[in-house]
Design an enzyme around this catalytic site. Structure first.
Site, PDB file in Angstrom:
ATOM      1  N   HIS A  60       0.843  -1.001  -0.017  1.00  9.42           N
ATOM      2  CA  HIS A  60      -0.068  -0.193  -0.050  1.00  9.42           C
ATOM      3  C   HIS A  60       0.882   1.463  -0.033  1.00  9.42           C
ATOM      4  O   HIS A  60       1.725   1.408   0.810  1.00  9.42           O
ATOM      5  CB  HIS A  60      -0.920   0.072   1.119  1.00  9.42           C
ATOM      6  CG  HIS A  60      -1.629   0.989   1.216  1.00  9.42           C
ATOM      7  ND1 HIS A  60      -3.166   1.042   0.887  1.00  9.42           N
ATOM      8  CD2 HIS A  60      -1.594   2.506   1.734  1.00  9.42           C
ATOM      9  CE1 HIS A  60      -3.600   2.560   0.802  1.00  9.42           C
ATOM     10  NE2 HIS A  60      -2.776   3.116   1.474  1.00  9.42           N
ATOM     11  N   CYS A  61       0.900   1.901  -0.976  1.00  9.79           N
ATOM     12  CA  CYS A  61       1.723   3.242  -1.108  1.00  9.79           C
ATOM     13  C   CYS A  61       0.786   4.371  -0.679  1.00  9.79           C
ATOM     14  O   CYS A  61      -0.127   4.867  -1.274  1.00  9.79           O
ATOM     15  CB  CYS A  61       2.057   3.285  -2.795  1.00  9.79           C
ATOM     16  SG  CYS A  61       3.281   4.613  -2.887  1.00  9.79           S
ATOM     17  N   PRO A  62       1.740   5.048   0.398  1.00 12.06           N
ATOM     18  CA  PRO A  62       1.057   6.194   0.953  1.00 12.06           C
ATOM     19  C   PRO A  62       1.216   7.634   0.272  1.00 12.06           C
ATOM     20  O   PRO A  62       0.320   8.284   0.148  1.00 12.06           O
ATOM     21  CB  PRO A  62       1.669   6.543   2.272  1.00 12.06           C
ATOM     22  CG  PRO A  62       3.044   5.749   2.230  1.00 12.06           C
ATOM     23  CD  PRO A  62       2.654   4.686   1.244  1.00 12.06           C
ATOM     24  N   ASN A 122      -1.531   7.051  -2.130  1.00 11.05           N
ATOM     25  CA  ASN A 122      -2.887   6.653  -1.288  1.00 11.05           C
ATOM     26  C   ASN A 122      -3.659   5.464  -2.172  1.00 11.05           C
ATOM     27  O   ASN A 122      -5.040   5.542  -2.131  1.00 11.05           O
ATOM     28  CB  ASN A 122      -3.682   8.124  -1.067  1.00 11.05           C
ATOM     29  CG  ASN A 122      -4.818   7.703  -0.166  1.00 11.05           C
ATOM     30  OD1 ASN A 122      -4.646   6.998   0.787  1.00 11.05           O
ATOM     31  ND2 ASN A 122      -5.751   8.415  -0.378  1.00 11.05           N
TER      32      ASN A 122
END
Lengths: 155, 683
Positions: B148-150, B153
């Site tokens: 999950h890439c912040p 998002n």
């Protein structure tokens, strides 16, 4: 007597309908789920073995034929061919705006698969009181086979 | 492991195909906003302050090139941010009909010869496909989950990994471009560094330089991942450290797969076109040969169970199925006895009158829950066996969909002793309840018994004279069923021992036994006695009027039924079970104690019991450790699970407990229905 032609609701409503009017669509007796076959990797393939629940309803050969054809279609969809490559390049060049107007190769094959399943249902499975559901609706995880109650035998 | 009330009530109950609405959390948007700001802001400044001079002094191509790179970066950024990563829709209710207790936590599949475990996702209610993972941020299972890439998002999964990778590559290139051309500008304006243009250029260079290190590092990391055919998730969790990655196809193919594969389809939000079909009976049927019919009758439940074990397919009570296979059944709730012939032979009618107590099998207590490793091993072992051959009773019975009310459920329960970890607490049902060396040695014997009972048409029971076990003999008429028993005489004899003991144990409940079981036991006894040291006990047993002979088949019927009686009386106690083996044992022991096994032939039985006990302790590692009290009363070792499971089924039936899916009122009704005594066994 109402036929399914007038019953445009999804099949999960069929049962409700049949409860209201027993002369209508056959009631759903059970569902069998054909699982994915992961032996060759994460390629979309389904197990061709006829589940025991269906043994009394359909020929083994017939069923295997159906699943094998589906497997071939999915293999075609995921194939790394020239079409997918060109599609990819074109998408890159147009900053992916081409996806707004054009259908991807996979989607095209999915349409083919949907048609195939519809045709199989019409010709083979519906007369036997079965219904195949397109696996895309379940995230390509299972093929759902709905078994309809054969009231002529359960009386 | 999830407790009783665990995954069964997942969060995904709301929309069947979509995730429930997530609460709005502004903090999640900070990184993506910052990333967007930096990217767009810096580039805009670069274009405004640096590019005019560059286009004049160097070439007009420079801004165009930088612009193209920037657009490409932005496009990939948008795709990575907004594209569905490959979210699986939640499984619908009907896809998972199994009770919480019975399903294992893991299911193993073999991918290119390597065993890969699929974990049950309690939120999404399916076994996660290989490489799929559940993102806690997005609360979705994502196909080929990377991470999950912040900064975008969004989860990075199968559908948008390509865009994420290209975003990284293009961003690195863009940073290099901006930094490089900014440097050229600054070098040419060394004496004009106090002008706004230079200041801005230098600021942009600083930002670019600052972001270059992590971005380039991440890009390099993903280049390595792509060439190895791994996901970030797999790399970080060390799944293939020192092992073989079954998902790799070689470096070149891996890269080609990532970059050139056709865009995978979205699963959520698809237009659903309901098929307009007229499905009306009468339905066509495939023509069945006599042998097929016989086999079908035999292994109706068994086949179901096996398939079920392999594919966790769920089916409602096989009412229609049994109706399909046999001639029109008598007006009874036949769905309980899928494997029983509908022909009105004496035995079959007696059989059908027998209680569907096997439902207790389903609620196999947590014989497995303690040693997860052991369970996994068991699972694998079982799965290996089961996959290899159509396993007989235990496997099928355990997975038989209708085992809610069938003997098979007993099998499932007992077999589960070897099953994988409890999926959602409570009893567990092994995915591959192999009959070999299960921890529930005695239980497996029980399950075998119970299963064979249901699968024994009367004719078959009497027909064969196979050697190793009554089960095997019963199944000789049907090839696939002979497999597990054939796997080892020790196993079969072991099981027969187990079969014997419970029967002996149930001797004390002679009065409660239904006579219908006798014929089965008799025939089974015939088969068993020649090979087993149980002959004395067998003979003794036969001497009893209502006794269940050493035949295995009705094992499942008698004990569960008896246990059911007890369970009914002691429902409160038995309900304690958070599926620990000890509690059912203790409960059973409590239940058993009032009725001394006086009707046992003590002398004959004891060696049998000891022998069996010895064998039990060999395999029943968990139960023996968890319930020391068991040793004191051997006969009840096997029955306890049933009593518990029946109690549980009763509990669920009575309470409609949320932890158990409420079973059809077969369990309670049938138990009650079995109060009627059956005709005595012929000697």
């Amino acid at each position: 007597m109402l036929t399914a032609a007038t019953n445009t609701q999804p099949f999960d409503m069929a049962e409700t309908h049949s409860l209201q009017d027993m002369r209508q669509q056959a009631a759903i007796a059970s569902k069998v789920f054909i699982q994915r076959d992961y032996t060759t990797g994460t390629m979309c393939q389904f197990q061709t073995k006829l589940p025991s629940d269906l043994e009394a309803r359909i020929d083994k050969q017939q069923f295997e034929e159906t699943v094998r054809t589906l497997n071939n279609l999915y293999a075609e969809a995921e194939k790394l061919g020239s079409q997918s490559f060109i599609e990819g390049c074109l998408a890159c060049l147009t900053a992916y705006t081409v996806f707004l107007c054009m259908e991807t190769h996979y989607e095209k094959v999915l349409k083919k698969i949907a048609k195939f399943i519809q045709e199989q249902n019409d010709k083979i499975y519906a007369p036997r009181g079965l219904l195949l559901t397109d696996p895309i609706e379940r995230g390509l995880r299972v093929i759902e086979v709905t078994i309809f109650e054969d009231r002529s035998l359960t009386r | 492991m999830p407790g009783f009330s665990g995954g069964g009530i997942g969060a995904g109950v709301g929309g069947p195909a979509s995730a429930p609405p997530r609460p709005f959390r502004p903090s999640r948007y900070v990184p993506v906003s910052a990333a967007t700001l930096f990217l767009v802001g810096s580039t805009t400044l670069f274009f405004c302050f640096t590019c005019p001079w560059l286009s004049e002094q160097i070439s007009f191509v420079v801004p165009i090139y930088v612009a193209v790179m920037f657009l490409f970066t932005l496009a990939n950024f948008c795709m990575a941010t907004f594209m569905d990563p490959g979210i699986f829709p939640r499984a619908e209710e009907d896809e998972d009909k199994e009770d919480d207790f019975r399903a294992p936590l893991y299911k193993t599949v073999e991918i290119k010869g390597i065993q890969v475990r699929m974990k049950w996702c309690s939120t999404c209610r399916f076994y996660r496909p290989p490489r799929c993972s559940h993102c806690s941020v997005c609360d979705n299972c994502v196909e080929d989950f990377d991470h999950h890439c912040p900064w975008v998002n969004n989860c990075i999964g199968r559908r948008n990994y390509r865009y994420f990778f290209l975003f990284l590559v293009s961003l690195t290139t863009h940073i290099i471009n901006v930094f490089g051309f900014g440097l050229v500008y600054v070098l040419h304006h060394r004496d004009e560094l106090d002008t706004p243009h230079s200041a801005v250029t230098m600021a942009v260079m600083c930002v670019a330089g600052l972001f270059f290190v992590p971005v380039a590092g991440l890009t390099g990391f993903h280049i390595v991942l792509v060439s190895r055919g791994r996901t970030t998730n797999e790399q970080v969790t060390g799944k293939f450290r020192g092992g073989v990655n079954p998902f790799t196809n070689g470096c070149m193919r891996n890269i080609t797969y990532v970059l050139c594969r056709s865009q995978a389809p979205r699963y959520l939000g698809r237009a659903h076109c309901p098929q307009e079909l007229d499905i009306q009976p009468p339905f066509l049927r495939p023509s069945l040969t006599e042998a097929q019919l016989e086999a079908k009758v035999l292994d109706n439940g068994i086949q179901n169970d096996r398939h079920r074990s392999q594919s966790k397919s769920s089916s409602d009570p096989i009412e229609s199925q049994s109706a399909d296979a046999e001639p029109p059944p008598p007006p009874k709730p036949d769905f309980r006895y899928p494997g029983l012939p509908r022909a009105d032979t004496e035995e079959s009618s007696l059989l059908t009158e027998a209680p569907p107590t096997p439902s207790m099998f389903k609620y196999r207590p947590a014989t497995n829950s303690p040693g997860r490793n052991h369970i996994t091993h068991q699972n694998k072992m079982i799965r290996g066996e089961s996959l290899g051959s159509p396993s007989p009773t235990i496997l099928q019975s355990s997975r038989h969909p209708s085992y809610r009310s069938e003997p098979s459920s007993l099998d499932g329960a007992t077999v589960v002793g070897g099953g994988a970890g409890v999926r959602r607490g409570g009893g567990d049902r092994g995915e591959g309840p192999g009959s070999s060396g299960l921890p529930a040695g005695g239980a497996s014997g029980y399950s075998l018994t119970g299963r064979s009972y249901t699968s024994y048409p009367s004719s078959l029971v009497l027909s064969t004279g196979s050697h190793s076990s009554s089960l095997r003999s019963a199944h000789t008429a049907h090839n696939p069923l002979a497999t597990l028993q054939s796997e080892g005489t020790t196993d079969t004899s072991y099981k027969s021992l187990a079969n014997q003991t419970p029967r002996n144990g149930s001797l004390s409940y002679d009065s409660l036994l239904t006579p219908s079981e006798s014929p089965e036991f008799e025939s089974a006894a015939h088969e068993l006695s020649p090979q087993k040291p149980f002959q004395p006990s067998g003979v003794m047993l036969r001497g009893q009027t209502e006794m269940v002979s050493p035949g295995c088949p009705l094992q499942g019927y008698t004990s569960p039924f008896l246990s059911a009686q007890i369970a009914q009386q002691r429902e409160g106690q038995l309900l304690q079970g958070s599926a620990t083996f000890s509690s059912p044992h203790r409960a059973y022991l409590r239940a058993v104690s009032p009725t001394p096994p006086s009707s046992f032939g003590p002398t004959e039985v004891h060696p049998l019991i000891h022998h069996r006990h010895h064998q039990d302790t060999r395999v029943l590692r968990t139960p023996s450790s968890s319930s020391p009290g068991v040793h004191s009363l051997d006969p009840p070792v096997s029955p306890p699970p049933r009593s518990l499971s029946l109690a549980k089924s009763q509990a669920s039936h009575t309470e409609g407990g949320h932890t158990h899916k409420p079973r059809p009122p077969v369990g309670g009704g049938t138990v009650g229905g079995h109060q009627a005594p059956l005709p005595p066994l012929p000697p």
